[in-house]
Design an enzyme around this catalytic site. Structure first.
Site, short mmCIF file in Angstrom:
data_model
loop_
_atom_site.label_atom_id
_atom_site.label_comp_id
_atom_site.label_asym_id
_atom_site.label_seq_id
_atom_site.Cartn_x
_atom_site.Cartn_y
_atom_site.Cartn_z
N LYS A 124 0.72 -1.15 0.17
CA LYS A 124 0.09 0.03 0.26
C LYS A 124 0.91 1.30 0.16
CE LYS A 124 -3.64 2.45 2.45
NZ LYS A 124 -5.03 2.25 3.30
N ASP A 229 -13.61 5.08 9.54
CA ASP A 229 -14.07 5.11 8.09
C ASP A 229 -14.77 3.64 7.71
OD1 ASP A 229 -14.44 6.00 5.44
OD2 ASP A 229 -12.30 5.93 4.93
N1 LIG Z 1 -4.63 -6.55 2.29
C1 LIG Z 1 -5.17 -6.47 1.33
N2 LIG Z 1 -5.69 -7.56 0.67
C2 LIG Z 1 -6.47 -7.57 -0.36
N3 LIG Z 1 -7.14 -6.20 -0.81
C3 LIG Z 1 -6.90 -5.11 -0.24
C4 LIG Z 1 -5.94 -5.17 0.81
N4 LIG Z 1 -5.68 -3.90 1.28
C5 LIG Z 1 -6.49 -3.27 0.46
N5 LIG Z 1 -7.07 -4.04 -0.69
C6 LIG Z 1 -8.09 -3.25 -1.38
O1 LIG Z 1 -7.58 -2.07 -1.93
C7 LIG Z 1 -8.71 -1.11 -1.55
C8 LIG Z 1 -8.37 0.06 -1.13
O2 LIG Z 1 -7.51 -0.03 0.07
P1 LIG Z 1 -7.64 1.08 1.38
O3 LIG Z 1 -9.09 1.24 1.89
O4 LIG Z 1 -6.47 0.51 2.47
O5 LIG Z 1 -6.81 2.20 0.41
P2 LIG Z 1 -7.57 3.73 0.81
O6 LIG Z 1 -6.65 4.47 -0.10
O7 LIG Z 1 -7.48 4.09 2.31
O8 LIG Z 1 -8.83 3.70 0.39
P3 LIG Z 1 -10.08 4.87 0.49
O9 LIG Z 1 -9.48 5.90 1.14
O10 LIG Z 1 -10.71 4.90 -0.80
O11 LIG Z 1 -11.22 4.08 1.63
C9 LIG Z 1 -9.79 -1.95 -0.86
O12 LIG Z 1 -11.01 -1.65 -0.83
C10 LIG Z 1 -9.52 -3.40 -1.07
O13 LIG Z 1 -10.19 -3.85 -2.40
#
Ligand SMILES: Nc1ncnc2c1ncn2[C@@H]1O[C@H](COP(=O)(O)OP(=O)(O)OP(=O)(O)O)[C@@H](O)[C@H]1O
Length: 408
Positions: A124, A229
Protein backbone atom coordinates in the site's frame (compact mmCIF):
# COMPACT_ATOMS: atom_id res chain seq x y z
CA UNK A 1 1.49 9.86 -9.54
CA UNK A 2 1.27 6.12 -10.18
CA UNK A 3 4.01 3.71 -9.25
CA UNK A 4 6.17 3.36 -12.31
CA UNK A 5 8.95 0.85 -11.88
CA UNK A 6 10.25 1.19 -15.45
CA UNK A 7 13.42 3.07 -14.62
CA UNK A 8 14.35 0.89 -11.68
CA UNK A 9 16.45 -1.57 -13.65
CA UNK A 10 18.51 1.23 -15.16
CA UNK A 11 19.72 2.74 -11.91
CA UNK A 12 23.36 2.21 -10.97
CA UNK A 13 24.83 1.82 -7.47
CA UNK A 14 25.86 5.47 -7.68
CA UNK A 15 22.37 6.59 -8.67
CA UNK A 16 20.90 4.84 -5.62
CA UNK A 17 23.45 6.48 -3.36
CA UNK A 18 22.66 9.91 -4.77
CA UNK A 19 18.92 9.30 -4.47
CA UNK A 20 19.39 8.30 -0.82
CA UNK A 21 21.50 11.44 -0.33
CA UNK A 22 18.71 13.67 -1.70
CA UNK A 23 16.29 12.03 0.70
CA UNK A 24 18.66 12.50 3.62
CA UNK A 25 19.25 16.14 2.68
CA UNK A 26 15.50 16.76 2.44
CA UNK A 27 15.24 16.43 6.20
CA UNK A 28 16.83 19.84 6.60
CA UNK A 29 16.40 21.41 3.18
CA UNK A 30 13.29 22.02 1.15
CA UNK A 31 15.61 22.10 -1.84
CA UNK A 32 18.80 20.10 -1.30
CA UNK A 33 21.84 22.04 -2.59
CA UNK A 34 23.98 20.09 -5.04
CA UNK A 35 27.03 20.54 -2.79
CA UNK A 36 25.18 18.81 0.03
CA UNK A 37 24.09 15.99 -2.27
CA UNK A 38 27.76 15.52 -3.16
CA UNK A 39 28.78 15.36 0.49
CA UNK A 40 25.99 13.04 1.60
CA UNK A 41 26.34 10.58 -1.27
CA UNK A 42 30.01 9.96 -0.44
CA UNK A 43 30.84 8.66 -3.89
CA UNK A 44 34.45 7.68 -4.51
CA UNK A 45 34.49 9.16 -8.00
CA UNK A 46 33.78 12.67 -6.70
CA UNK A 47 31.62 15.43 -8.09
CA UNK A 48 31.42 14.34 -11.71
CA UNK A 49 29.90 10.96 -10.77
CA UNK A 50 27.38 12.73 -8.57
CA UNK A 51 26.43 15.09 -11.36
CA UNK A 52 25.96 12.22 -13.75
CA UNK A 53 23.66 10.49 -11.27
CA UNK A 54 21.75 13.69 -10.57
CA UNK A 55 21.11 14.06 -14.24
CA UNK A 56 20.02 10.38 -14.57
CA UNK A 57 17.67 10.67 -11.63
CA UNK A 58 16.17 13.96 -12.77
CA UNK A 59 15.65 12.56 -16.25
CA UNK A 60 13.42 9.78 -14.98
CA UNK A 61 11.68 12.11 -12.55
CA UNK A 62 12.98 10.70 -9.26
CA UNK A 63 14.32 14.08 -8.22
CA UNK A 64 13.33 17.49 -9.55
CA UNK A 65 14.69 20.95 -9.79
CA UNK A 66 12.55 23.83 -8.67
CA UNK A 67 12.54 26.89 -10.85
CA UNK A 68 13.55 30.31 -9.66
CA UNK A 69 15.49 29.23 -6.67
CA UNK A 70 18.47 31.20 -5.46
CA UNK A 71 20.75 28.19 -5.49
CA UNK A 72 21.20 25.00 -7.46
CA UNK A 73 19.42 22.14 -5.78
CA UNK A 74 16.93 19.31 -6.03
CA UNK A 75 14.04 17.82 -4.16
CA UNK A 76 12.83 14.25 -3.98
CA UNK A 77 9.68 13.47 -5.99
CA UNK A 78 7.00 10.92 -5.11
CA UNK A 79 8.62 8.67 -7.72
CA UNK A 80 11.94 8.93 -5.89
CA UNK A 81 10.29 8.17 -2.58
CA UNK A 82 8.53 5.14 -4.15
CA UNK A 83 11.85 3.79 -5.41
CA UNK A 84 13.60 4.22 -2.06
CA UNK A 85 10.77 2.45 -0.26
CA UNK A 86 10.69 -0.40 -2.76
CA UNK A 87 14.46 -0.68 -2.53
CA UNK A 88 14.21 -1.10 1.25
CA UNK A 89 11.44 -3.70 0.95
CA UNK A 90 13.56 -5.56 -1.62
CA UNK A 91 16.64 -5.50 0.61
CA UNK A 92 14.67 -6.88 3.50
CA UNK A 93 13.37 -9.60 1.19
CA UNK A 94 9.78 -8.58 1.64
CA UNK A 95 9.27 -7.68 -2.00
CA UNK A 96 10.87 -9.26 -5.02
CA UNK A 97 8.44 -8.40 -7.77
CA UNK A 98 5.71 -5.88 -8.33
CA UNK A 99 2.55 -6.90 -10.11
CA UNK A 100 -0.63 -5.13 -10.99
CA UNK A 101 -2.57 -2.50 -9.15
CA UNK A 102 -5.58 -3.98 -7.42
CA UNK A 103 -6.96 -1.37 -5.12
CA UNK A 104 -9.24 1.49 -5.82
CA UNK A 105 -7.97 3.53 -2.89
CA UNK A 106 -8.38 7.26 -3.31
CA UNK A 107 -5.51 8.16 -1.07
CA UNK A 108 -3.35 5.20 -1.96
CA UNK A 109 -2.16 2.79 -4.60
CA UNK A 110 -2.70 -0.84 -3.70
CA UNK A 111 -0.37 -3.19 -5.58
CA UNK A 112 0.06 -6.94 -5.56
CA UNK A 113 3.69 -7.79 -4.91
CA UNK A 114 5.50 -11.06 -4.34
CA UNK A 115 8.57 -12.17 -2.43
CA UNK A 116 11.32 -14.40 -3.82
CA UNK A 117 9.31 -17.53 -3.11
CA UNK A 118 6.40 -16.17 -5.07
CA UNK A 119 4.21 -15.55 -2.03
CA UNK A 120 1.82 -12.72 -2.84
CA UNK A 121 1.38 -9.73 -0.59
CA UNK A 122 -0.09 -6.26 -0.73
CA UNK A 123 1.94 -3.08 -1.03
CA UNK A 124 0.00 0.00 0.00
CA UNK A 125 1.53 3.27 -1.14
CA UNK A 126 0.01 6.23 0.67
CA UNK A 127 -0.70 9.21 -1.56
CA UNK A 128 -2.34 11.81 0.56
CA UNK A 129 -3.21 14.91 -1.36
CA UNK A 130 -3.39 13.09 -4.67
CA UNK A 131 -6.72 14.63 -5.57
CA UNK A 132 -6.43 17.64 -3.37
CA UNK A 133 -7.23 21.02 -4.75
CA UNK A 134 -5.72 22.86 -1.85
CA UNK A 135 -2.47 23.08 -0.05
CA UNK A 136 -2.64 21.28 3.23
CA UNK A 137 -2.39 23.40 6.31
CA UNK A 138 -0.01 21.68 8.65
CA UNK A 139 1.51 23.32 11.66
CA UNK A 140 4.92 22.26 10.49
CA UNK A 141 6.09 25.76 9.75
CA UNK A 142 8.84 25.24 7.26
CA UNK A 143 6.52 23.22 5.06
CA UNK A 144 3.92 25.92 4.76
CA UNK A 145 3.14 26.66 1.14
CA UNK A 146 5.20 23.72 -0.01
CA UNK A 147 2.38 21.42 -1.09
CA UNK A 148 4.27 18.44 -2.44
CA UNK A 149 6.67 18.18 0.47
CA UNK A 150 3.82 18.49 2.95
CA UNK A 151 1.75 15.81 1.32
CA UNK A 152 4.78 13.56 1.13
CA UNK A 153 5.46 14.08 4.81
CA UNK A 154 1.80 13.42 5.60
CA UNK A 155 1.79 10.27 3.49
CA UNK A 156 4.71 8.98 5.56
CA UNK A 157 2.75 9.74 8.71
CA UNK A 158 -0.29 7.94 7.32
CA UNK A 159 1.81 4.83 6.66
CA UNK A 160 3.41 5.05 10.09
CA UNK A 161 0.05 5.33 11.80
CA UNK A 162 -1.57 2.61 9.73
CA UNK A 163 1.28 0.20 10.39
CA UNK A 164 1.26 0.91 14.13
CA UNK A 165 -2.47 0.25 14.40
CA UNK A 166 -2.42 -2.77 12.12
CA UNK A 167 0.33 -4.28 14.25
CA UNK A 168 -1.44 -3.61 17.54
CA UNK A 169 -4.79 -4.85 16.26
CA UNK A 170 -3.22 -7.95 14.76
CA UNK A 171 -1.50 -8.72 18.06
CA UNK A 172 -4.83 -8.44 19.83
CA UNK A 173 -6.35 -10.95 17.42
CA UNK A 174 -8.51 -8.54 15.42
CA UNK A 175 -9.38 -9.67 11.89
CA UNK A 176 -7.00 -7.38 9.98
CA UNK A 177 -4.28 -8.11 7.41
CA UNK A 178 -0.95 -9.28 8.82
CA UNK A 179 1.41 -6.30 8.85
CA UNK A 180 4.80 -7.19 7.36
CA UNK A 181 6.85 -4.03 6.94
CA UNK A 182 6.70 -0.26 6.66
CA UNK A 183 9.10 1.92 4.75
CA UNK A 184 8.51 5.63 4.31
CA UNK A 185 5.00 6.12 2.85
CA UNK A 186 4.45 2.42 2.14
CA UNK A 187 3.28 -0.69 3.94
CA UNK A 188 3.64 -4.35 3.04
CA UNK A 189 0.88 -6.54 4.44
CA UNK A 190 -0.68 -9.92 3.80
CA UNK A 191 -3.01 -10.27 0.86
CA UNK A 192 -6.56 -10.88 1.99
CA UNK A 193 -8.18 -13.00 -0.66
CA UNK A 194 -11.63 -11.51 -0.27
CA UNK A 195 -13.75 -8.88 -1.99
CA UNK A 196 -14.85 -5.72 -0.21
CA UNK A 197 -18.43 -5.72 1.10
CA UNK A 198 -19.10 -3.18 -1.63
CA UNK A 199 -18.89 -5.99 -4.22
CA UNK A 200 -21.14 -8.42 -2.40
CA UNK A 201 -24.67 -8.38 -3.80
CA UNK A 202 -26.31 -10.76 -1.37
CA UNK A 203 -25.54 -12.76 1.76
CA UNK A 204 -27.43 -15.74 3.18
CA UNK A 205 -28.22 -14.01 6.46
CA UNK A 206 -27.67 -10.25 6.61
CA UNK A 207 -28.65 -10.13 10.31
CA UNK A 208 -25.73 -12.38 11.23
CA UNK A 209 -23.19 -10.35 9.27
CA UNK A 210 -24.63 -7.08 10.58
CA UNK A 211 -24.38 -8.32 14.16
CA UNK A 212 -20.82 -9.38 13.55
CA UNK A 213 -19.80 -6.00 12.13
CA UNK A 214 -21.43 -4.15 15.03
CA UNK A 215 -19.73 -6.51 17.49
CA UNK A 216 -16.42 -5.74 15.81
CA UNK A 217 -17.04 -2.01 16.07
CA UNK A 218 -17.80 -2.45 19.79
CA UNK A 219 -14.67 -4.53 20.20
CA UNK A 220 -12.62 -1.67 18.73
CA UNK A 221 -14.35 0.65 21.22
CA UNK A 222 -13.55 -1.62 24.13
CA UNK A 223 -9.89 -1.29 23.18
CA UNK A 224 -10.30 2.49 23.08
CA UNK A 225 -10.58 2.86 19.30
CA UNK A 226 -12.91 4.11 16.59
CA UNK A 227 -12.15 3.02 13.04
CA UNK A 228 -13.35 6.32 11.60
CA UNK A 229 -14.05 5.07 8.07
CA UNK A 230 -15.99 1.89 8.68
CA UNK A 231 -17.54 1.55 5.24
CA UNK A 232 -18.19 -1.11 2.60
CA UNK A 233 -14.83 -0.52 0.91
CA UNK A 234 -12.88 -1.07 4.10
CA UNK A 235 -14.51 -4.32 5.16
CA UNK A 236 -13.41 -7.32 3.14
CA UNK A 237 -15.62 -10.41 3.30
CA UNK A 238 -13.78 -13.70 3.29
CA UNK A 239 -15.62 -16.99 2.73
CA UNK A 240 -14.31 -19.69 5.03
CA UNK A 241 -15.43 -23.10 3.86
CA UNK A 242 -15.54 -25.92 6.38
CA UNK A 243 -16.45 -29.54 5.73
CA UNK A 244 -18.36 -31.56 8.31
CA UNK A 245 -17.72 -35.26 8.97
CA UNK A 246 -20.59 -36.22 6.69
CA UNK A 247 -18.98 -34.26 3.89
CA UNK A 248 -21.40 -31.33 3.84
CA UNK A 249 -19.77 -27.99 3.31
CA UNK A 250 -20.70 -24.85 5.14
CA UNK A 251 -19.56 -21.33 4.43
CA UNK A 252 -18.86 -18.76 7.11
CA UNK A 253 -18.46 -15.11 6.15
CA UNK A 254 -15.53 -13.57 7.97
CA UNK A 255 -15.09 -9.78 7.83
CA UNK A 256 -11.54 -8.45 7.62
CA UNK A 257 -11.10 -4.76 8.34
CA UNK A 258 -8.54 -2.61 6.53
CA UNK A 259 -7.49 1.06 6.29
CA UNK A 260 -6.38 2.61 9.58
CA UNK A 261 -4.80 6.06 9.02
CA UNK A 262 -7.91 7.82 10.31
CA UNK A 263 -8.41 5.73 13.46
CA UNK A 264 -9.06 7.78 16.56
CA UNK A 265 -9.32 7.31 20.28
CA UNK A 266 -12.61 6.91 22.14
CA UNK A 267 -11.32 9.89 24.15
CA UNK A 268 -11.10 12.16 21.12
CA UNK A 269 -13.02 15.44 21.35
CA UNK A 270 -15.28 14.39 18.46
CA UNK A 271 -15.33 10.70 19.33
CA UNK A 272 -19.10 10.51 19.57
CA UNK A 273 -19.59 11.96 16.12
CA UNK A 274 -17.10 9.52 14.57
CA UNK A 275 -18.55 6.57 16.47
CA UNK A 276 -22.08 7.41 15.34
CA UNK A 277 -20.93 7.96 11.81
CA UNK A 278 -19.37 4.47 11.67
CA UNK A 279 -22.56 2.93 13.08
CA UNK A 280 -24.75 4.86 10.66
CA UNK A 281 -22.60 3.89 7.74
CA UNK A 282 -23.05 0.17 8.42
CA UNK A 283 -26.79 0.63 8.95
CA UNK A 284 -27.10 2.49 5.67
CA UNK A 285 -25.14 -0.13 3.73
CA UNK A 286 -27.29 -2.97 5.08
CA UNK A 287 -30.53 -1.13 4.40
CA UNK A 288 -29.53 -0.28 0.86
CA UNK A 289 -27.84 -3.52 -0.16
CA UNK A 290 -29.69 -6.19 1.77
CA UNK A 291 -32.87 -4.35 2.79
CA UNK A 292 -32.01 -5.20 6.32
CA UNK A 293 -32.85 -2.85 9.18
CA UNK A 294 -31.97 -3.91 12.69
CA UNK A 295 -34.71 -3.74 15.27
CA UNK A 296 -32.16 -2.99 17.97
CA UNK A 297 -31.39 0.72 18.25
CA UNK A 298 -27.80 1.91 18.57
CA UNK A 299 -25.21 0.97 19.61
CA UNK A 300 -24.63 4.26 21.36
CA UNK A 301 -21.36 5.96 22.11
CA UNK A 302 -22.13 6.57 25.78
CA UNK A 303 -22.64 2.84 26.37
CA UNK A 304 -19.57 1.87 24.38
CA UNK A 305 -17.51 4.43 26.31
CA UNK A 306 -18.24 2.61 29.56
CA UNK A 307 -16.67 -0.56 28.19
CA UNK A 308 -13.29 0.97 27.32
CA UNK A 309 -10.54 -1.07 28.95
CA UNK A 310 -13.06 -3.41 30.61
CA UNK A 311 -12.60 -7.18 30.97
CA UNK A 312 -8.87 -6.72 30.64
CA UNK A 313 -9.13 -5.18 27.15
CA UNK A 314 -5.78 -3.63 26.32
CA UNK A 315 -6.03 0.08 25.49
CA UNK A 316 -4.78 0.47 21.93
CA UNK A 317 -5.31 4.20 21.57
CA UNK A 318 -1.89 4.86 23.07
CA UNK A 319 -0.22 2.89 20.29
CA UNK A 320 0.70 5.93 18.28
CA UNK A 321 2.86 7.54 20.89
CA UNK A 322 4.65 4.25 21.36
CA UNK A 323 5.35 4.13 17.60
CA UNK A 324 7.31 7.36 17.75
CA UNK A 325 4.60 9.60 16.36
CA UNK A 326 4.53 12.85 18.26
CA UNK A 327 1.33 14.70 19.17
CA UNK A 328 2.13 17.29 16.55
CA UNK A 329 2.58 14.67 13.84
CA UNK A 330 -0.74 13.07 14.80
CA UNK A 331 -2.41 16.47 14.68
CA UNK A 332 -0.94 17.27 11.27
CA UNK A 333 -2.19 13.99 9.89
CA UNK A 334 -5.61 14.40 11.36
CA UNK A 335 -5.94 17.90 9.92
CA UNK A 336 -4.98 16.60 6.49
CA UNK A 337 -7.40 13.68 6.63
CA UNK A 338 -10.18 16.01 7.74
CA UNK A 339 -9.36 18.36 4.92
CA UNK A 340 -9.58 15.50 2.43
CA UNK A 341 -12.92 14.42 3.85
CA UNK A 342 -14.27 17.93 3.38
CA UNK A 343 -12.99 18.02 -0.16
CA UNK A 344 -14.56 14.65 -0.84
CA UNK A 345 -17.91 16.06 0.23
CA UNK A 346 -17.49 19.22 -1.78
CA UNK A 347 -16.17 17.52 -4.93
CA UNK A 348 -17.55 13.98 -4.89
CA UNK A 349 -17.08 13.58 -8.63
CA UNK A 350 -13.32 14.06 -8.30
CA UNK A 351 -13.20 11.06 -6.01
CA UNK A 352 -15.40 8.83 -8.09
CA UNK A 353 -12.91 7.08 -10.29
CA UNK A 354 -9.30 7.69 -9.60
CA UNK A 355 -8.20 5.44 -12.45
CA UNK A 356 -9.13 8.13 -14.89
CA UNK A 357 -6.18 10.19 -16.04
CA UNK A 358 -4.70 11.47 -12.87
CA UNK A 359 -2.92 14.70 -12.85
CA UNK A 360 0.75 14.41 -12.20
CA UNK A 361 0.95 16.33 -9.00
CA UNK A 362 4.68 16.36 -8.98
CA UNK A 363 3.98 19.75 -10.41
CA UNK A 364 5.01 20.14 -14.01
CA UNK A 365 5.34 23.86 -13.42
CA UNK A 366 7.85 23.22 -10.73
CA UNK A 367 10.03 20.87 -12.65
CA UNK A 368 12.91 22.21 -14.59
CA UNK A 369 12.15 21.53 -18.22
CA UNK A 370 15.61 20.28 -19.04
CA UNK A 371 15.68 17.76 -16.27
CA UNK A 372 12.16 16.43 -16.28
CA UNK A 373 11.51 12.91 -17.50
CA UNK A 374 9.60 13.95 -20.62
CA UNK A 375 11.88 12.06 -22.96
CA UNK A 376 11.18 8.61 -21.58
CA UNK A 377 12.09 6.48 -24.50
CA UNK A 378 9.76 3.60 -23.69
CA UNK A 379 6.63 5.68 -23.58
CA UNK A 380 4.40 2.65 -23.39
CA UNK A 381 2.24 1.61 -20.52
CA UNK A 382 2.55 -2.12 -20.09
CA UNK A 383 3.62 -2.21 -16.45
CA UNK A 384 0.19 -2.99 -15.16
CA UNK A 385 0.23 -6.31 -16.98
CA UNK A 386 3.80 -7.43 -16.58
CA UNK A 387 5.75 -8.18 -13.50
CA UNK A 388 8.95 -6.31 -12.82
CA UNK A 389 11.54 -8.17 -10.86
CA UNK A 390 13.32 -5.87 -8.51
CA UNK A 391 14.69 -8.43 -6.12
CA UNK A 392 18.34 -8.60 -7.10
CA UNK A 393 19.29 -5.12 -6.00
CA UNK A 394 22.08 -5.11 -3.49
CA UNK A 395 22.46 -2.72 -0.61
CA UNK A 396 22.80 1.02 -1.13
CA UNK A 397 25.74 0.91 1.21
CA UNK A 398 27.24 -2.14 -0.51
CA UNK A 399 30.19 -1.62 -2.75
CA UNK A 400 29.34 -3.83 -5.66
CA UNK A 401 26.34 -5.19 -7.49
CA UNK A 402 23.09 -3.43 -8.29
CA UNK A 403 24.09 -2.63 -11.81
CA UNK A 404 20.88 -3.47 -13.56
CA UNK A 405 17.48 -4.60 -12.56
CA UNK A 406 15.96 -7.22 -14.76
CA UNK A 407 12.51 -7.67 -16.14
CA UNK A 408 10.99 -11.02 -15.26
N1 LIG B 1 -4.54 -6.45 2.41
C1 LIG B 1 -5.37 -6.37 1.39
N2 LIG B 1 -5.76 -7.47 0.75
C2 LIG B 1 -6.60 -7.41 -0.31
N3 LIG B 1 -7.10 -6.28 -0.82
C3 LIG B 1 -6.75 -5.13 -0.23
C4 LIG B 1 -5.87 -5.11 0.89
N4 LIG B 1 -5.70 -3.83 1.27
C5 LIG B 1 -6.43 -3.09 0.40
N5 LIG B 1 -7.08 -3.85 -0.50
C6 LIG B 1 -7.96 -3.40 -1.59
O1 LIG B 1 -7.67 -2.05 -1.91
C7 LIG B 1 -8.80 -1.20 -1.67
C8 LIG B 1 -8.35 0.13 -1.07
O2 LIG B 1 -7.62 -0.08 0.12
P1 LIG B 1 -7.60 0.98 1.31
O3 LIG B 1 -9.00 1.20 1.77
O4 LIG B 1 -6.62 0.52 2.32
O5 LIG B 1 -7.08 2.28 0.55
P2 LIG B 1 -7.50 3.81 0.75
O6 LIG B 1 -6.71 4.64 -0.16
O7 LIG B 1 -7.43 4.13 2.19
O8 LIG B 1 -9.00 3.77 0.29
P3 LIG B 1 -10.15 4.83 0.57
O9 LIG B 1 -9.54 6.04 1.17
O10 LIG B 1 -10.74 5.04 -0.78
O11 LIG B 1 -11.06 4.10 1.52
C9 LIG B 1 -9.70 -2.00 -0.77
O12 LIG B 1 -11.06 -1.66 -0.93
C10 LIG B 1 -9.42 -3.43 -1.21
O13 LIG B 1 -10.16 -3.75 -2.36
Amino acid sequence: MKLDTRAMRHLTVEDWKVLAAVEQGSKNHELVPTTIIERLSRLKGGASGVHRSISNLAKVGLIAKIKEQKYDGYRLTYGGLDYLALHTHAQKKNVYSVGSRVGVGKESDIMIVADEKGAQKILKIHRLGRISFRTVKTNRDYLKNKPSASWMYLSRLAAMKEFAFMTALHEEGFPVPTPIAQSRHTIVMSLVDAPPLRQIASVPDPAVLYAELIALLLRFAKHGLIHGDYNEFNILIREDVSTADDGTESITLVPVVIDFPQMISMEHANAEMYFDRDVECIKRVFARKFHFVSTTPGPFYKDAKKTVGKDGAKRLDAVLEASGMTKKMAKDLEAAIRQQEEEKQQNPEAYEDEDEDEEDEEGSEENDEEDSGEDDEEGENKEEQRVLVIGDISSIEGEEGMKKLSIG
